[in-house]
Design a protein around this motif. Structure first.
Motif, mmCIF file in Angstrom:
data_model
loop_
_atom_site.group_PDB
_atom_site.id
_atom_site.type_symbol
_atom_site.label_atom_id
_atom_site.label_comp_id
_atom_site.label_asym_id
_atom_site.label_seq_id
_atom_site.Cartn_x
_atom_site.Cartn_y
_atom_site.Cartn_z
ATOM 1 N N PRO A 282 6.251 -68.636 -51.439
ATOM 2 C CA PRO A 282 7.367 -68.443 -50.514
ATOM 3 C C PRO A 282 6.862 -68.229 -49.087
ATOM 4 O O PRO A 282 5.755 -67.721 -48.886
ATOM 5 C CB PRO A 282 8.077 -67.207 -51.058
ATOM 6 N N GLN B 204 13.591 -76.977 -53.681
ATOM 7 C CA GLN B 204 12.766 -77.440 -54.793
ATOM 8 C C GLN B 204 11.511 -78.045 -54.187
ATOM 9 O O GLN B 204 11.585 -79.046 -53.477
ATOM 10 C CB GLN B 204 13.514 -78.491 -55.623
ATOM 11 N N SER C 172 14.259 -63.227 -55.275
ATOM 12 C CA SER C 172 14.976 -63.005 -54.027
ATOM 13 C C SER C 172 14.483 -61.712 -53.373
ATOM 14 O O SER C 172 14.044 -60.790 -54.066
ATOM 15 C CB SER C 172 16.476 -62.910 -54.314
ATOM 16 N N ARG D 240 12.053 -70.128 -50.113
ATOM 17 C CA ARG D 240 11.487 -69.927 -51.445
ATOM 18 C C ARG D 240 12.024 -70.965 -52.417
ATOM 19 O O ARG D 240 13.001 -71.662 -52.141
ATOM 20 C CB ARG D 240 11.823 -68.520 -51.952
ATOM 21 N N GLU E 202 17.870 -66.326 -46.841
ATOM 22 C CA GLU E 202 17.087 -67.163 -47.752
ATOM 23 C C GLU E 202 17.509 -68.629 -47.715
ATOM 24 O O GLU E 202 18.693 -68.953 -47.654
ATOM 25 C CB GLU E 202 17.197 -66.637 -49.185
ATOM 26 N N ASN F 261 18.523 -80.253 -52.192
ATOM 27 C CA ASN F 261 18.425 -78.947 -51.545
ATOM 28 C C ASN F 261 19.727 -78.522 -50.883
ATOM 29 O O ASN F 261 20.042 -77.328 -50.829
ATOM 30 C CB ASN F 261 17.278 -78.947 -50.533
ATOM 31 N N VAL G 159 16.650 -71.818 -50.217
ATOM 32 C CA VAL G 159 16.043 -72.118 -51.516
ATOM 33 C C VAL G 159 15.842 -73.621 -51.629
ATOM 34 O O VAL G 159 16.786 -74.404 -51.504
ATOM 35 C CB VAL G 159 16.940 -71.620 -52.672
ATOM 36 N N GLU H 71 13.416 -71.724 -56.494
ATOM 37 C CA GLU H 71 14.300 -71.026 -57.426
ATOM 38 C C GLU H 71 13.537 -70.077 -58.337
ATOM 39 O O GLU H 71 14.078 -69.078 -58.790
ATOM 40 C CB GLU H 71 15.084 -72.045 -58.261
ATOM 41 N N ARG I 107 21.727 -77.164 -53.610
ATOM 42 C CA ARG I 107 21.115 -75.904 -54.053
ATOM 43 C C ARG I 107 21.501 -74.740 -53.136
ATOM 44 O O ARG I 107 21.596 -73.594 -53.570
ATOM 45 C CB ARG I 107 19.596 -76.105 -54.083
ATOM 46 N N ASN I 108 21.718 -75.036 -51.854
ATOM 47 C CA ASN I 108 22.061 -73.996 -50.879
ATOM 48 C C ASN I 108 23.541 -73.969 -50.520
ATOM 49 O O ASN I 108 23.937 -73.283 -49.571
ATOM 50 C CB ASN I 108 21.216 -74.179 -49.617
ATOM 51 N N HIS J 177 11.055 -68.207 -57.486
ATOM 52 C CA HIS J 177 10.609 -67.003 -56.792
ATOM 53 C C HIS J 177 11.722 -65.961 -56.789
ATOM 54 O O HIS J 177 12.903 -66.306 -56.796
ATOM 55 C CB HIS J 177 10.246 -67.323 -55.329
#
Length: 280
Positions: A89, A115, A105, A99, A111, A183, A113, A101, A186-187, A103
């Motif tokens: 991270p 891949q 939080s 970081r 943050e 991503n 996140v 997934e 993911r966010n 890792h």
């Protein structure tokens, strides 16, 4: 799993040619790189490598830089799995954490996140660190944003998380485009993501443009960026070494851009510029 070739490129002088070489190698199928103190390691699937294509890239014919290379075949392993194992991270000023997934939080930190696939812009490079540092103090609320050379779209995602309106991310690498799409999901942000270059840009205007690329591409594309940047808009640049700054600022001045803030980390620099308001 694919068999890979590892190329060891020795580059003299190293900067800014290492970044330019990586850009040219991507065009012929190289999909990941490791930066060394005297060059780069580049990786390409054995079954798609073409020696004539490598010999034909323009940088190998450039008298301003000396490049030598050797290569070897790598073991048949899962490179994405290896990449993930070694992905750490990134903590930026104890304020922003980039970081994966897998890792944990960290409470109290903003943050992002991602891949960590084999594409640019994971955040480990000092230029990404500098871009985020600059962005911490910028106002993205309801601003229209462009992220050029987006890599994993860390910058575009951070802009959206901080209130940006429509955000366009562009990269020349297909792997980066696909990873950026993943991503964004993911966010939980919505991005417009395109494969291409500054040639993709038309009449659409932006309030903020982010470009973490390299000196030569920036010098070539700054006039295009300026043409699609609203009056009083902001242009944030990196991918630059300290000795590139004078050349970049000369081009910026020619294009009605004024330096607002400069940050440096090691030999790398980030420049935040404003477009002067033009009255007609």
């Amino acid at each position: 799993m694919q068999n890979y070739l590892e190329f060891d490129f020795k580059i003299s002088p190293l900067y800014p040619w290492n970044e330019i070489l990586m850009a040219e190698l991507i065009e012929i199928g190289f999909d990941s790189f490791t930066e060394e103190f005297d060059g780069i390691l580049g990786y390409i699937q054995k079954d798609i490598f073409n020696e004539n294509q490598l010999q034909g890239i323009s940088l190998l014919q450039n008298n301003d830089v000396e490049i030598q290379y050797s290569y070897k075949e790598m073991p048949n392993i899962n490179w994405n799995e290896e990449w993930e194992k070694n992905f750490e991270p990134i903590n930026i000023d104890d304020k922003v954490l980039i970081r994966a997934e897998f890792h944990e939080s960290v409470p109290g930190m903003h943050e992002i996140v991602i891949q960590p696939k084999m594409s640019f812009g994971t955040g480990h490079h000092p230029t990404t660190h500098l871009m985020i540092q600059q962005m911490m103090d910028m106002d993205f609320q309801n601003k229209k944003v462009l992220d050029m050379g987006c890599g994993t779209s860390v910058l575009a995602i951070y802009a959206k998380q901080n209130g940006a309106a429509d955000t366009l991310a562009i990269d020349i690498d297909e792997w980066s485009v696909e990873n950026s799409k993943e991503n964004a999901v993911r966010n939980n942000v919505e991005l417009n993501i395109e494969l291409g270059t500054a040639e993709n840009l038309g009449k659409e205007k932006f309030d903020i443009i982010l470009a973490n690329i390299n000196r030569n591409i920036l010098i070539s594309d700054i006039p295009t960026y300026t043409s699609v940047l609203n009056n009083s808009g902001e242009l944030l640049l990196s991918g630059l070494c300290f000795f590139d700054v004078d050349d970049i600022l000369e081009v910026c001045e020619e294009n009605n851009l004024v330096l607002k803030k400069k940050l440096q980390k090691e030999e790398w620099v980030s420049l935040l510029l404003n477009k002067k308001e033009v009255l007609f």
